[in-house]
Scaffold this motif. Structure first.
Motif, mmCIF file in Angstrom:
data_model
loop_
_atom_site.group_PDB
_atom_site.id
_atom_site.type_symbol
_atom_site.label_atom_id
_atom_site.label_comp_id
_atom_site.label_asym_id
_atom_site.label_seq_id
_atom_site.Cartn_x
_atom_site.Cartn_y
_atom_site.Cartn_z
ATOM 1 N N LEU A 105 0.834 -1.195 0.000
ATOM 2 C CA LEU A 105 0.000 0.000 0.000
ATOM 3 C C LEU A 105 0.871 1.248 0.000
ATOM 4 N N LYS A 106 0.359 2.297 -0.633
ATOM 5 C CA LYS A 106 0.997 3.612 -0.574
ATOM 6 C C LYS A 106 0.137 4.503 0.313
ATOM 7 N N LEU A 107 0.729 5.007 1.380
ATOM 8 C CA LEU A 107 -0.019 5.757 2.382
ATOM 9 C C LEU A 107 0.463 7.200 2.450
ATOM 10 N N GLN A 108 -0.429 8.075 2.883
ATOM 11 C CA GLN A 108 -0.088 9.469 3.128
ATOM 12 C C GLN A 108 -0.395 9.806 4.580
ATOM 13 N N ALA A 109 0.581 10.374 5.267
ATOM 14 C CA ALA A 109 0.440 10.748 6.677
ATOM 15 C C ALA A 109 0.477 12.268 6.770
ATOM 16 N N TYR A 110 -0.671 12.878 7.088
ATOM 17 C CA TYR A 110 -0.821 14.335 7.025
ATOM 18 C C TYR A 110 -0.463 15.006 8.353
ATOM 19 N N ALA A 111 0.143 16.188 8.243
ATOM 20 C CA ALA A 111 0.486 16.980 9.421
ATOM 21 C C ALA A 111 -0.745 17.691 9.968
ATOM 22 N N LYS A 112 -0.610 18.210 11.185
ATOM 23 C CA LYS A 112 -1.684 19.016 11.784
ATOM 24 C C LYS A 112 -1.102 20.316 12.303
ATOM 25 N N ILE A 113 -1.985 21.299 12.437
ATOM 26 C CA ILE A 113 -1.646 22.532 13.143
ATOM 27 C C ILE A 113 -2.699 22.757 14.226
ATOM 28 N N ASN A 114 -2.329 23.506 15.240
ATOM 29 C CA ASN A 114 -3.266 23.895 16.295
ATOM 30 C C ASN A 114 -3.777 25.300 16.006
ATOM 31 N N LEU A 115 -5.076 25.431 15.829
ATOM 32 C CA LEU A 115 -5.669 26.757 15.640
ATOM 33 C C LEU A 115 -5.912 27.443 16.975
ATOM 34 N N SER A 116 -6.014 26.654 18.026
ATOM 35 C CA SER A 116 -6.134 27.167 19.381
ATOM 36 C C SER A 116 -5.669 26.075 20.326
ATOM 37 N N LEU A 117 -4.934 26.451 21.360
ATOM 38 C CA LEU A 117 -4.446 25.463 22.323
ATOM 39 C C LEU A 117 -4.465 26.084 23.707
ATOM 40 N N ASP A 118 -5.325 25.543 24.563
ATOM 41 C CA ASP A 118 -5.407 26.007 25.947
ATOM 42 C C ASP A 118 -5.140 24.832 26.882
ATOM 43 N N VAL A 119 -4.473 25.101 27.972
ATOM 44 C CA VAL A 119 -4.248 24.114 29.027
ATOM 45 C C VAL A 119 -5.031 24.575 30.246
ATOM 46 N N LEU A 120 -5.956 23.738 30.698
ATOM 47 C CA LEU A 120 -6.848 24.127 31.790
ATOM 48 C C LEU A 120 -6.232 23.903 33.154
ATOM 49 N N ARG A 121 -5.553 22.769 33.318
ATOM 50 C CA ARG A 121 -4.975 22.454 34.631
ATOM 51 C C ARG A 121 -4.065 21.246 34.500
ATOM 52 N N GLN A 122 -3.240 21.053 35.528
ATOM 53 C CA GLN A 122 -2.453 19.829 35.608
ATOM 54 C C GLN A 122 -3.158 18.864 36.550
ATOM 55 N N ARG A 123 -3.396 17.655 36.076
ATOM 56 C CA ARG A 123 -4.119 16.667 36.864
ATOM 57 C C ARG A 123 -3.197 16.016 37.883
ATOM 58 N N GLU A 124 -3.815 15.318 38.834
ATOM 59 C CA GLU A 124 -3.037 14.668 39.886
ATOM 60 C C GLU A 124 -2.123 13.582 39.331
#
Length: 316
Positions: free
Chosen positions: A8-27
């Motif tokens: 098979l010939k496959l294509q692996a596409y990149a991503k970008i973040n249009l918005s990225l928020d971090v709410l908290r660090q979990r335990e």
């Protein structure tokens, strides 16, 4: 159905973040996020072949990439070989185009493509949801890379809600010569100490996607991780400023960086920006530069007019 013997010939596409928020660090140490991700046309190419002998062989155009269990492609193939007791093995050829360690999910996308390819190559019969569950065991971005399109990602990245894709536009990506450790960025974020103003307006970005408005999207993009990455590497902010001076409607660092992307409404301006980062003044800031577009589901390609509104089924 049996094995697809010719590969098979496959294509692996990149991503970008249009918005990225971090709410908290979990335990448990993980960070709870709320972010909007978008697949783009920039992609790696993977050739996947079955072989009679046991084992997983990876060949790549970049000599510094691991070709053992430290490679997510290897781990993706091994996961399904072990689970289904597959006889023989696989051989993979990777043409790496997506910048490495760039905040664009290149490794995760390669793993997602291999999971999908293995499923088809050996006729395993796994649904998209079943593949995404297995992908989460490899990394938080892998389920989205299997899904593609645009999505709101919540929790530690495992909860995905499809969104309308970006309207037509041109995207310039500039990757500095250095890399940034994702672990370092999150360990130095200290989200509880940041003011409310440091958190991006994720809902405004979702509204802009729903309306298909690039100006509103460009205005409201934000990435809380820039508070760390830009402080450690002022070149990131300099790239953003350079893109804006060359006509970008908006710019943002993708993921934990260091890649920066700019949105353009005109191809000529976008190409001028790309060439500046390849051959002009911007070359001192970025080692790599690309011109690309938002990724489209096959069912939407060729449609006239605005490309933003697709039904949920296109992402299944």
């Amino acid at each position: 159905m049996g094995i697809v013997t010719d590969g098979l010939k496959l294509q692996a596409y990149a991503k970008i973040n249009l918005s990225l928020d971090v709410l908290r660090q979990r335990e448990d140490g993980y960070h709870e996020v709320r972010m909007v991700m978008q697949t783009i046309q920039l992609h790696d190419r993977i050739d996947l072949f079955p072989k009679k002998e046991p084992g997983i062989d990876i060949h790549t155009n970049l000599s510094f990439l691991p070709v053992n269990e430290n490679n997510l492609m290897f781990r993706a193939a091994k996961l399904l070989i072990d689970e289904f007791g597959l006889e023989g093995g696989v051989r993979m050829r990777l043409q790496k185009i997506i910048p490495v360690s760039a905040g664009m999910a290149g490794g995760s996308s390669d793993a997602a493509a291999v999971l999908d390819g293995m499923n088809r190559l050996f006729s395993l019969g796994l649904s998209r949801e079943e593949l995404r569950k297995r992908g989460l065991r490899l990394g938080a971005d892998v389920p989205f890379c299997l899904m593609r399109g645009a999505a709101l990602s919540e929790g530690i990245g495992e909860r995905l809600s499809p969104l309308p894709g970006m309207p037509p536009c041109w995207i310039v990506i500039a990757k500095p010569a250095f890399s940034i450790s994702t672990r370092f960025v999150y360990e130095n974020l200290h989200v509880g100490r940041l003011p409310r103003s440091a958190h991006p307006d994720v809902d405004a970005v979702i509204s802009a996607l729903n309306a298909g408005e690039i100006p509103a999207l460009s205005k409201n993009m934000g990435n809380i991780l820039e508070t760390v990455s830009c402080r450690e590497h002022p070149e990131i902010r300099a790239i953003k400023e350079r893109m804006l001076s060359l006509g970008a409607l908006g710019t943002l660092m993708s993921g934990s960086g260091p890649s920066v992307f700019g949105l353009f409404s005109e191809k000529s301006a976008a190409e001028h920006c790309r060439r500046d980062f390849r051959f002009g003044e911007g070359r001192r800031l970025a080692g790599q530069a690309f011109l690309t577009e938002p990724w489209l589901p096959k069912a939407a390609k060729g449609r006239k007019g605005r490309m933003a509104k697709y039904s949920r089924r296109l992402y299944e």
